[in-house]
Design a protein around this motif. Structure first.
Motif, PDB file in Angstrom:
ATOM      1  N   GLY A 179      48.039  46.324  46.407  1.00  0.00           N
ATOM      2  CA  GLY A 179      48.128  45.716  45.189  1.00  0.00           C
ATOM      3  C   GLY A 179      47.015  45.750  44.243  1.00  0.00           C
ATOM      4  O   GLY A 179      46.249  46.626  44.615  1.00  0.00           O
ATOM      5  N   LEU A 180      47.223  45.638  43.217  1.00  0.00           N
ATOM      6  CA  LEU A 180      46.241  45.864  42.172  1.00  0.00           C
ATOM      7  C   LEU A 180      45.503  44.592  41.575  1.00  0.00           C
ATOM      8  O   LEU A 180      46.218  43.282  41.584  1.00  0.00           O
ATOM      9  CB  LEU A 180      47.020  47.299  40.922  1.00  0.00           C
ATOM     10  N   SER A 181      44.172  45.210  40.927  1.00  0.00           N
ATOM     11  CA  SER A 181      43.794  44.165  40.465  1.00  0.00           C
ATOM     12  C   SER A 181      43.452  42.850  41.061  1.00  0.00           C
ATOM     13  O   SER A 181      43.347  43.054  42.097  1.00  0.00           O
ATOM     14  CB  SER A 181      44.214  44.149  38.655  1.00  0.00           C
ATOM     15  N   SER A 182      44.447  41.304  40.573  1.00  0.00           N
ATOM     16  CA  SER A 182      44.181  40.494  40.583  1.00  0.00           C
ATOM     17  C   SER A 182      44.938  40.021  42.005  1.00  0.00           C
ATOM     18  O   SER A 182      44.716  39.202  43.302  1.00  0.00           O
ATOM     19  CB  SER A 182      45.078  39.379  40.022  1.00  0.00           C
ATOM     20  N   THR A 183      46.215  40.975  42.535  1.00  0.00           N
ATOM     21  CA  THR A 183      46.362  41.389  43.667  1.00  0.00           C
ATOM     22  C   THR A 183      46.067  42.245  44.871  1.00  0.00           C
ATOM     23  O   THR A 183      46.389  41.935  46.232  1.00  0.00           O
ATOM     24  CB  THR A 183      48.169  41.371  43.808  1.00  0.00           C
ATOM     25  N   GLY A 184      45.085  42.902  44.797  1.00  0.00           N
ATOM     26  CA  GLY A 184      44.238  43.740  45.319  1.00  0.00           C
ATOM     27  C   GLY A 184      43.762  43.508  46.521  1.00  0.00           C
ATOM     28  O   GLY A 184      43.676  43.656  47.964  1.00  0.00           O
ATOM     29  N   ALA A 185      43.601  41.898  46.579  1.00  0.00           N
ATOM     30  CA  ALA A 185      42.592  40.946  47.979  1.00  0.00           C
ATOM     31  C   ALA A 185      43.907  40.446  48.902  1.00  0.00           C
ATOM     32  O   ALA A 185      43.823  40.789  49.522  1.00  0.00           O
ATOM     33  CB  ALA A 185      42.678  39.575  46.840  1.00  0.00           C
ATOM     34  N   ALA A 186      44.879  40.187  47.675  1.00  0.00           N
ATOM     35  CA  ALA A 186      45.729  39.805  48.894  1.00  0.00           C
ATOM     36  C   ALA A 186      46.359  41.010  49.059  1.00  0.00           C
ATOM     37  O   ALA A 186      47.628  40.237  50.879  1.00  0.00           O
ATOM     38  CB  ALA A 186      47.524  38.981  47.829  1.00  0.00           C
ATOM     39  N   ALA A 187      46.894  41.916  48.830  1.00  0.00           N
ATOM     40  CA  ALA A 187      47.520  43.213  49.666  1.00  0.00           C
ATOM     41  C   ALA A 187      46.716  43.412  51.291  1.00  0.00           C
ATOM     42  O   ALA A 187      46.724  43.186  52.140  1.00  0.00           O
ATOM     43  CB  ALA A 187      47.255  44.334  49.086  1.00  0.00           C
ATOM     44  N   LEU A 188      45.091  43.231  51.208  1.00  0.00           N
ATOM     45  CA  LEU A 188      44.081  42.909  52.931  1.00  0.00           C
ATOM     46  C   LEU A 188      44.713  41.974  53.177  1.00  0.00           C
ATOM     47  O   LEU A 188      44.436  42.301  54.581  1.00  0.00           O
ATOM     48  CB  LEU A 188      42.928  43.641  51.659  1.00  0.00           C
ATOM     49  N   ASN A 189      45.245  41.456  52.346  1.00  0.00           N
ATOM     50  CA  ASN A 189      45.132  39.576  53.694  1.00  0.00           C
ATOM     51  C   ASN A 189      46.409  39.539  53.867  1.00  0.00           C
ATOM     52  O   ASN A 189      46.311  39.343  55.348  1.00  0.00           O
ATOM     53  CB  ASN A 189      44.387  38.642  52.782  1.00  0.00           C
ATOM     54  N   PHE A 198      52.002  45.406  58.885  1.00  0.00           N
ATOM     55  CA  PHE A 198      51.284  46.559  57.679  1.00  0.00           C
ATOM     56  C   PHE A 198      50.092  47.005  58.259  1.00  0.00           C
ATOM     57  O   PHE A 198      49.221  46.879  59.077  1.00  0.00           O
ATOM     58  CB  PHE A 198      51.031  45.025  56.770  1.00  0.00           C
ATOM     59  N   ARG A 199      50.374  48.385  58.693  1.00  0.00           N
ATOM     60  CA  ARG A 199      49.204  49.258  59.585  1.00  0.00           C
ATOM     61  C   ARG A 199      48.656  49.737  58.085  1.00  0.00           C
ATOM     62  O   ARG A 199      47.083  50.583  58.650  1.00  0.00           O
ATOM     63  CB  ARG A 199      50.739  51.089  60.381  1.00  0.00           C
ATOM     64  N   ALA A 200      49.217  49.977  57.526  1.00  0.00           N
ATOM     65  CA  ALA A 200      47.647  50.648  56.615  1.00  0.00           C
ATOM     66  C   ALA A 200      47.676  49.413  54.679  1.00  0.00           C
ATOM     67  O   ALA A 200      48.999  48.243  54.647  1.00  0.00           O
ATOM     68  CB  ALA A 200      48.291  51.733  55.400  1.00  0.00           C
ATOM     69  N   ALA A 201      46.646  49.109  54.408  1.00  0.00           N
ATOM     70  CA  ALA A 201      46.751  48.181  53.452  1.00  0.00           C
ATOM     71  C   ALA A 201      45.796  48.511  51.819  1.00  0.00           C
ATOM     72  O   ALA A 201      44.861  49.279  52.847  1.00  0.00           O
ATOM     73  CB  ALA A 201      46.804  46.740  53.477  1.00  0.00           C
ATOM     74  N   ALA A 202      45.959  48.247  50.557  1.00  0.00           N
ATOM     75  CA  ALA A 202      45.250  48.982  49.325  1.00  0.00           C
ATOM     76  C   ALA A 202      44.761  48.027  48.874  1.00  0.00           C
ATOM     77  O   ALA A 202      46.366  47.324  48.419  1.00  0.00           O
ATOM     78  CB  ALA A 202      45.924  51.032  49.070  1.00  0.00           C
ATOM     79  N   SER A 203      43.902  48.309  48.280  1.00  0.00           N
ATOM     80  CA  SER A 203      43.668  47.854  47.032  1.00  0.00           C
ATOM     81  C   SER A 203      42.893  48.281  46.328  1.00  0.00           C
ATOM     82  O   SER A 203      41.926  49.154  45.833  1.00  0.00           O
ATOM     83  CB  SER A 203      42.100  47.000  47.576  1.00  0.00           C
ATOM     84  N   TYR A 204      44.241  48.208  45.094  1.00  0.00           N
ATOM     85  CA  TYR A 204      43.369  49.474  43.515  1.00  0.00           C
ATOM     86  C   TYR A 204      42.862  48.103  42.693  1.00  0.00           C
ATOM     87  O   TYR A 204      43.269  47.324  41.866  1.00  0.00           O
ATOM     88  CB  TYR A 204      44.978  49.575  43.088  1.00  0.00           C
ATOM     89  N   SER A 205      41.147  48.251  41.966  1.00  0.00           N
ATOM     90  CA  SER A 205      41.026  47.989  41.675  1.00  0.00           C
ATOM     91  C   SER A 205      40.887  46.300  42.045  1.00  0.00           C
ATOM     92  O   SER A 205      40.986  45.496  40.789  1.00  0.00           O
ATOM     93  CB  SER A 205      41.201  48.667  39.499  1.00  0.00           C
ATOM     94  N   GLY A 206      40.818  46.458  43.053  1.00  0.00           N
ATOM     95  CA  GLY A 206      40.624  44.526  43.012  1.00  0.00           C
ATOM     96  C   GLY A 206      39.196  44.422  43.193  1.00  0.00           C
ATOM     97  O   GLY A 206      38.103  44.582  43.247  1.00  0.00           O
ATOM     98  N   CYS A 207      39.214  42.591  43.520  1.00  0.00           N
ATOM     99  CA  CYS A 207      38.010  42.151  44.100  1.00  0.00           C
ATOM    100  C   CYS A 207      37.729  40.931  45.692  1.00  0.00           C
ATOM    101  O   CYS A 207      38.446  40.556  45.616  1.00  0.00           O
ATOM    102  CB  CYS A 207      37.985  41.092  43.171  1.00  0.00           C
ATOM    103  N   PRO A 208      37.795  42.132  46.631  1.00  0.00           N
ATOM    104  CA  PRO A 208      38.651  41.900  47.903  1.00  0.00           C
ATOM    105  C   PRO A 208      37.586  41.020  48.713  1.00  0.00           C
ATOM    106  O   PRO A 208      37.695  40.890  49.442  1.00  0.00           O
ATOM    107  CB  PRO A 208      39.164  43.016  48.625  1.00  0.00           C
ATOM    108  N   MET A 209      37.183  39.780  47.618  1.00  0.00           N
ATOM    109  CA  MET A 209      35.682  39.944  48.364  1.00  0.00           C
ATOM    110  C   MET A 209      36.006  38.158  48.098  1.00  0.00           C
ATOM    111  O   MET A 209      35.023  36.870  46.801  1.00  0.00           O
ATOM    112  CB  MET A 209      34.008  39.633  47.699  1.00  0.00           C
TER     113      MET A 209
END
Length: 345
Positions: A179-189, A198-209
């Motif tokens: 996910g990018l930006s607002s969805t970066g945290a969602a992708a990891l979660n 989902f064996r891999a996950a990425a946050s692009y310029s997100g806020c995963p906290m």
């Protein structure tokens, strides 16, 4: 454009306006066959059953397909862009790319704003790009919202959509999500709660906290910018729903996932070139600095918890699709292709 506060900056992330589910389904009815179109015409939010299914699958051009899916969780038909390598034998893994804050339906999205279509044409992977979910942060909300309606996007991406993609495009069930930006945290979660797929996950310029003071402030502001209420989403800050939607609170579930995070300094240049003018746009610069702080906090916590995190930092780059595309390509080369077994053709 000059923004008057950091909170407003957090709302200025790349995306496009989304019509309401009722309007979207009404528009969609004219393009669907048979009884499905008739049902939509008579009832803009039909209950089409408890099982997700593909309503329409259309070959647009070359490696681009458009797939419309009935999502029981969202009680809506969701449109997805899918890229499939031409004349490539299956089965193959799939890579899910989530949109930005406003859902990407009428403008800024991965397909329109980056070169993903040619870039993935010779890679043996299905690239799946859902559209919709404005201001939802691509999470499951606890209650319907008067403005934003029903939002159950973690369920859609994590459970409803992947089996359909596997069946329609020869998927292996070994996937990645980003996910990018607002969805970066969602992708990891989403990966944390569905790590068998989902064996891999990425946050692009997100806020995963999401549950941290900074993360909760940013998340609440992004929801409210679309008229939504964080109370309808996850209740009181610090409550169980906030923790359930926060990858930093579910680090134990990420230990079987290869995690990639990316952020930049906020100084325009490098990957930004050609994506937009930043001469007077202070917003993207400050948003990226906030993202960098959030990401750094997450990386420290995740590594301490034993999560494998590959963090990429760019000394140049503000909050633009140019930066997001650059971060995606780095993640593909360093983490994702290897983890899900994708290869160049």
């Amino acid at each position: 454009m000059v923004f008057s506060s950091p909170l407003k900056i957090a709302l200025a992330l790349s995306a496009c306006l989304l019509t309401t589910p009722a309007v979207a389904n009404a528009q969609l009815s004219s393009h669907l066959p048979g009884k499905v179109a008739e049902t939509l015409a008579n009832n803009p939010q039909p209950w089409l059953g408890n099982n997700a299914f593909i309503v329409e699958k259309t070959h647009v051009h070359a490696n681009h397909w458009r797939v419309r899916v009935w999502s029981p969780a969202n009680r809506a038909i969701i449109e997805n862009n899918v890229l499939v390598p031409e004349n490539a034998p299956g089965p193959r893994p799939s890579f899910y790319l989530l949109p930005g804050i406003e859902g990407g339906q009428q403008g800024l999205n991965w397909l329109v704003s980056t070169d993903v279509k040619p870039w993935f044409a010779r890679k043996n992977v299905n690239v799946v790009m859902p559209l919709g979910g404005p201001y939802s942060l691509y999470t499951d909300w606890s209650s319907p919202d008067p403005i934003l309606g029903v939002n159950r996007w973690s369920t859609y991406v994590g459970r409803e959509l992947p089996p359909l993609i596997d069946a329609a495009f020869g998927g292996t069930g070994v996937d990645a999500v980003a996910g990018l930006s607002s969805t970066g945290a969602a992708a990891l979660n989403i990966a944390a709660h569905n790590s068998a797929r989902f064996r891999a996950a990425a946050s692009y310029s997100g806020c995963p906290m999401q549950s941290s003071p900074l993360g909760a402030t940013v998340a609440s502001a992004m929801m409210s910018s679309g008229g939504g209420s964080s109370m309808n989403a996850w209740g009181l800050p610090g409550g169980p729903a906030w923790r359930n939607n926060d990858p930093a609170s579910n680090l134990h579930l990420l230990r079987d996932v290869e995690v990639f995070t990316a952020s930049a300094s906020g100084i325009p240049g490098g990957p930004d070139i050609g994506s937009q003018s930043l001469k007077s746009a202070i917003g993207p610069q400050l948003v990226e600095r906030v993202s960098n702080m959030c990401t750094a906090d997450f990386v420290r916590s995740a590594r301490q918890a034993g999560v494998r995190v590959n963090h990429y930092y760019s000394p140049l780059g503000a909050h633009t699709f140019g930066l997001f595309a650059h971060e995606m390509k780095v993640s593909w080369a360093q983490t994702i292709a290897r983890t899900i077994g994708a290869r160049d053709l």
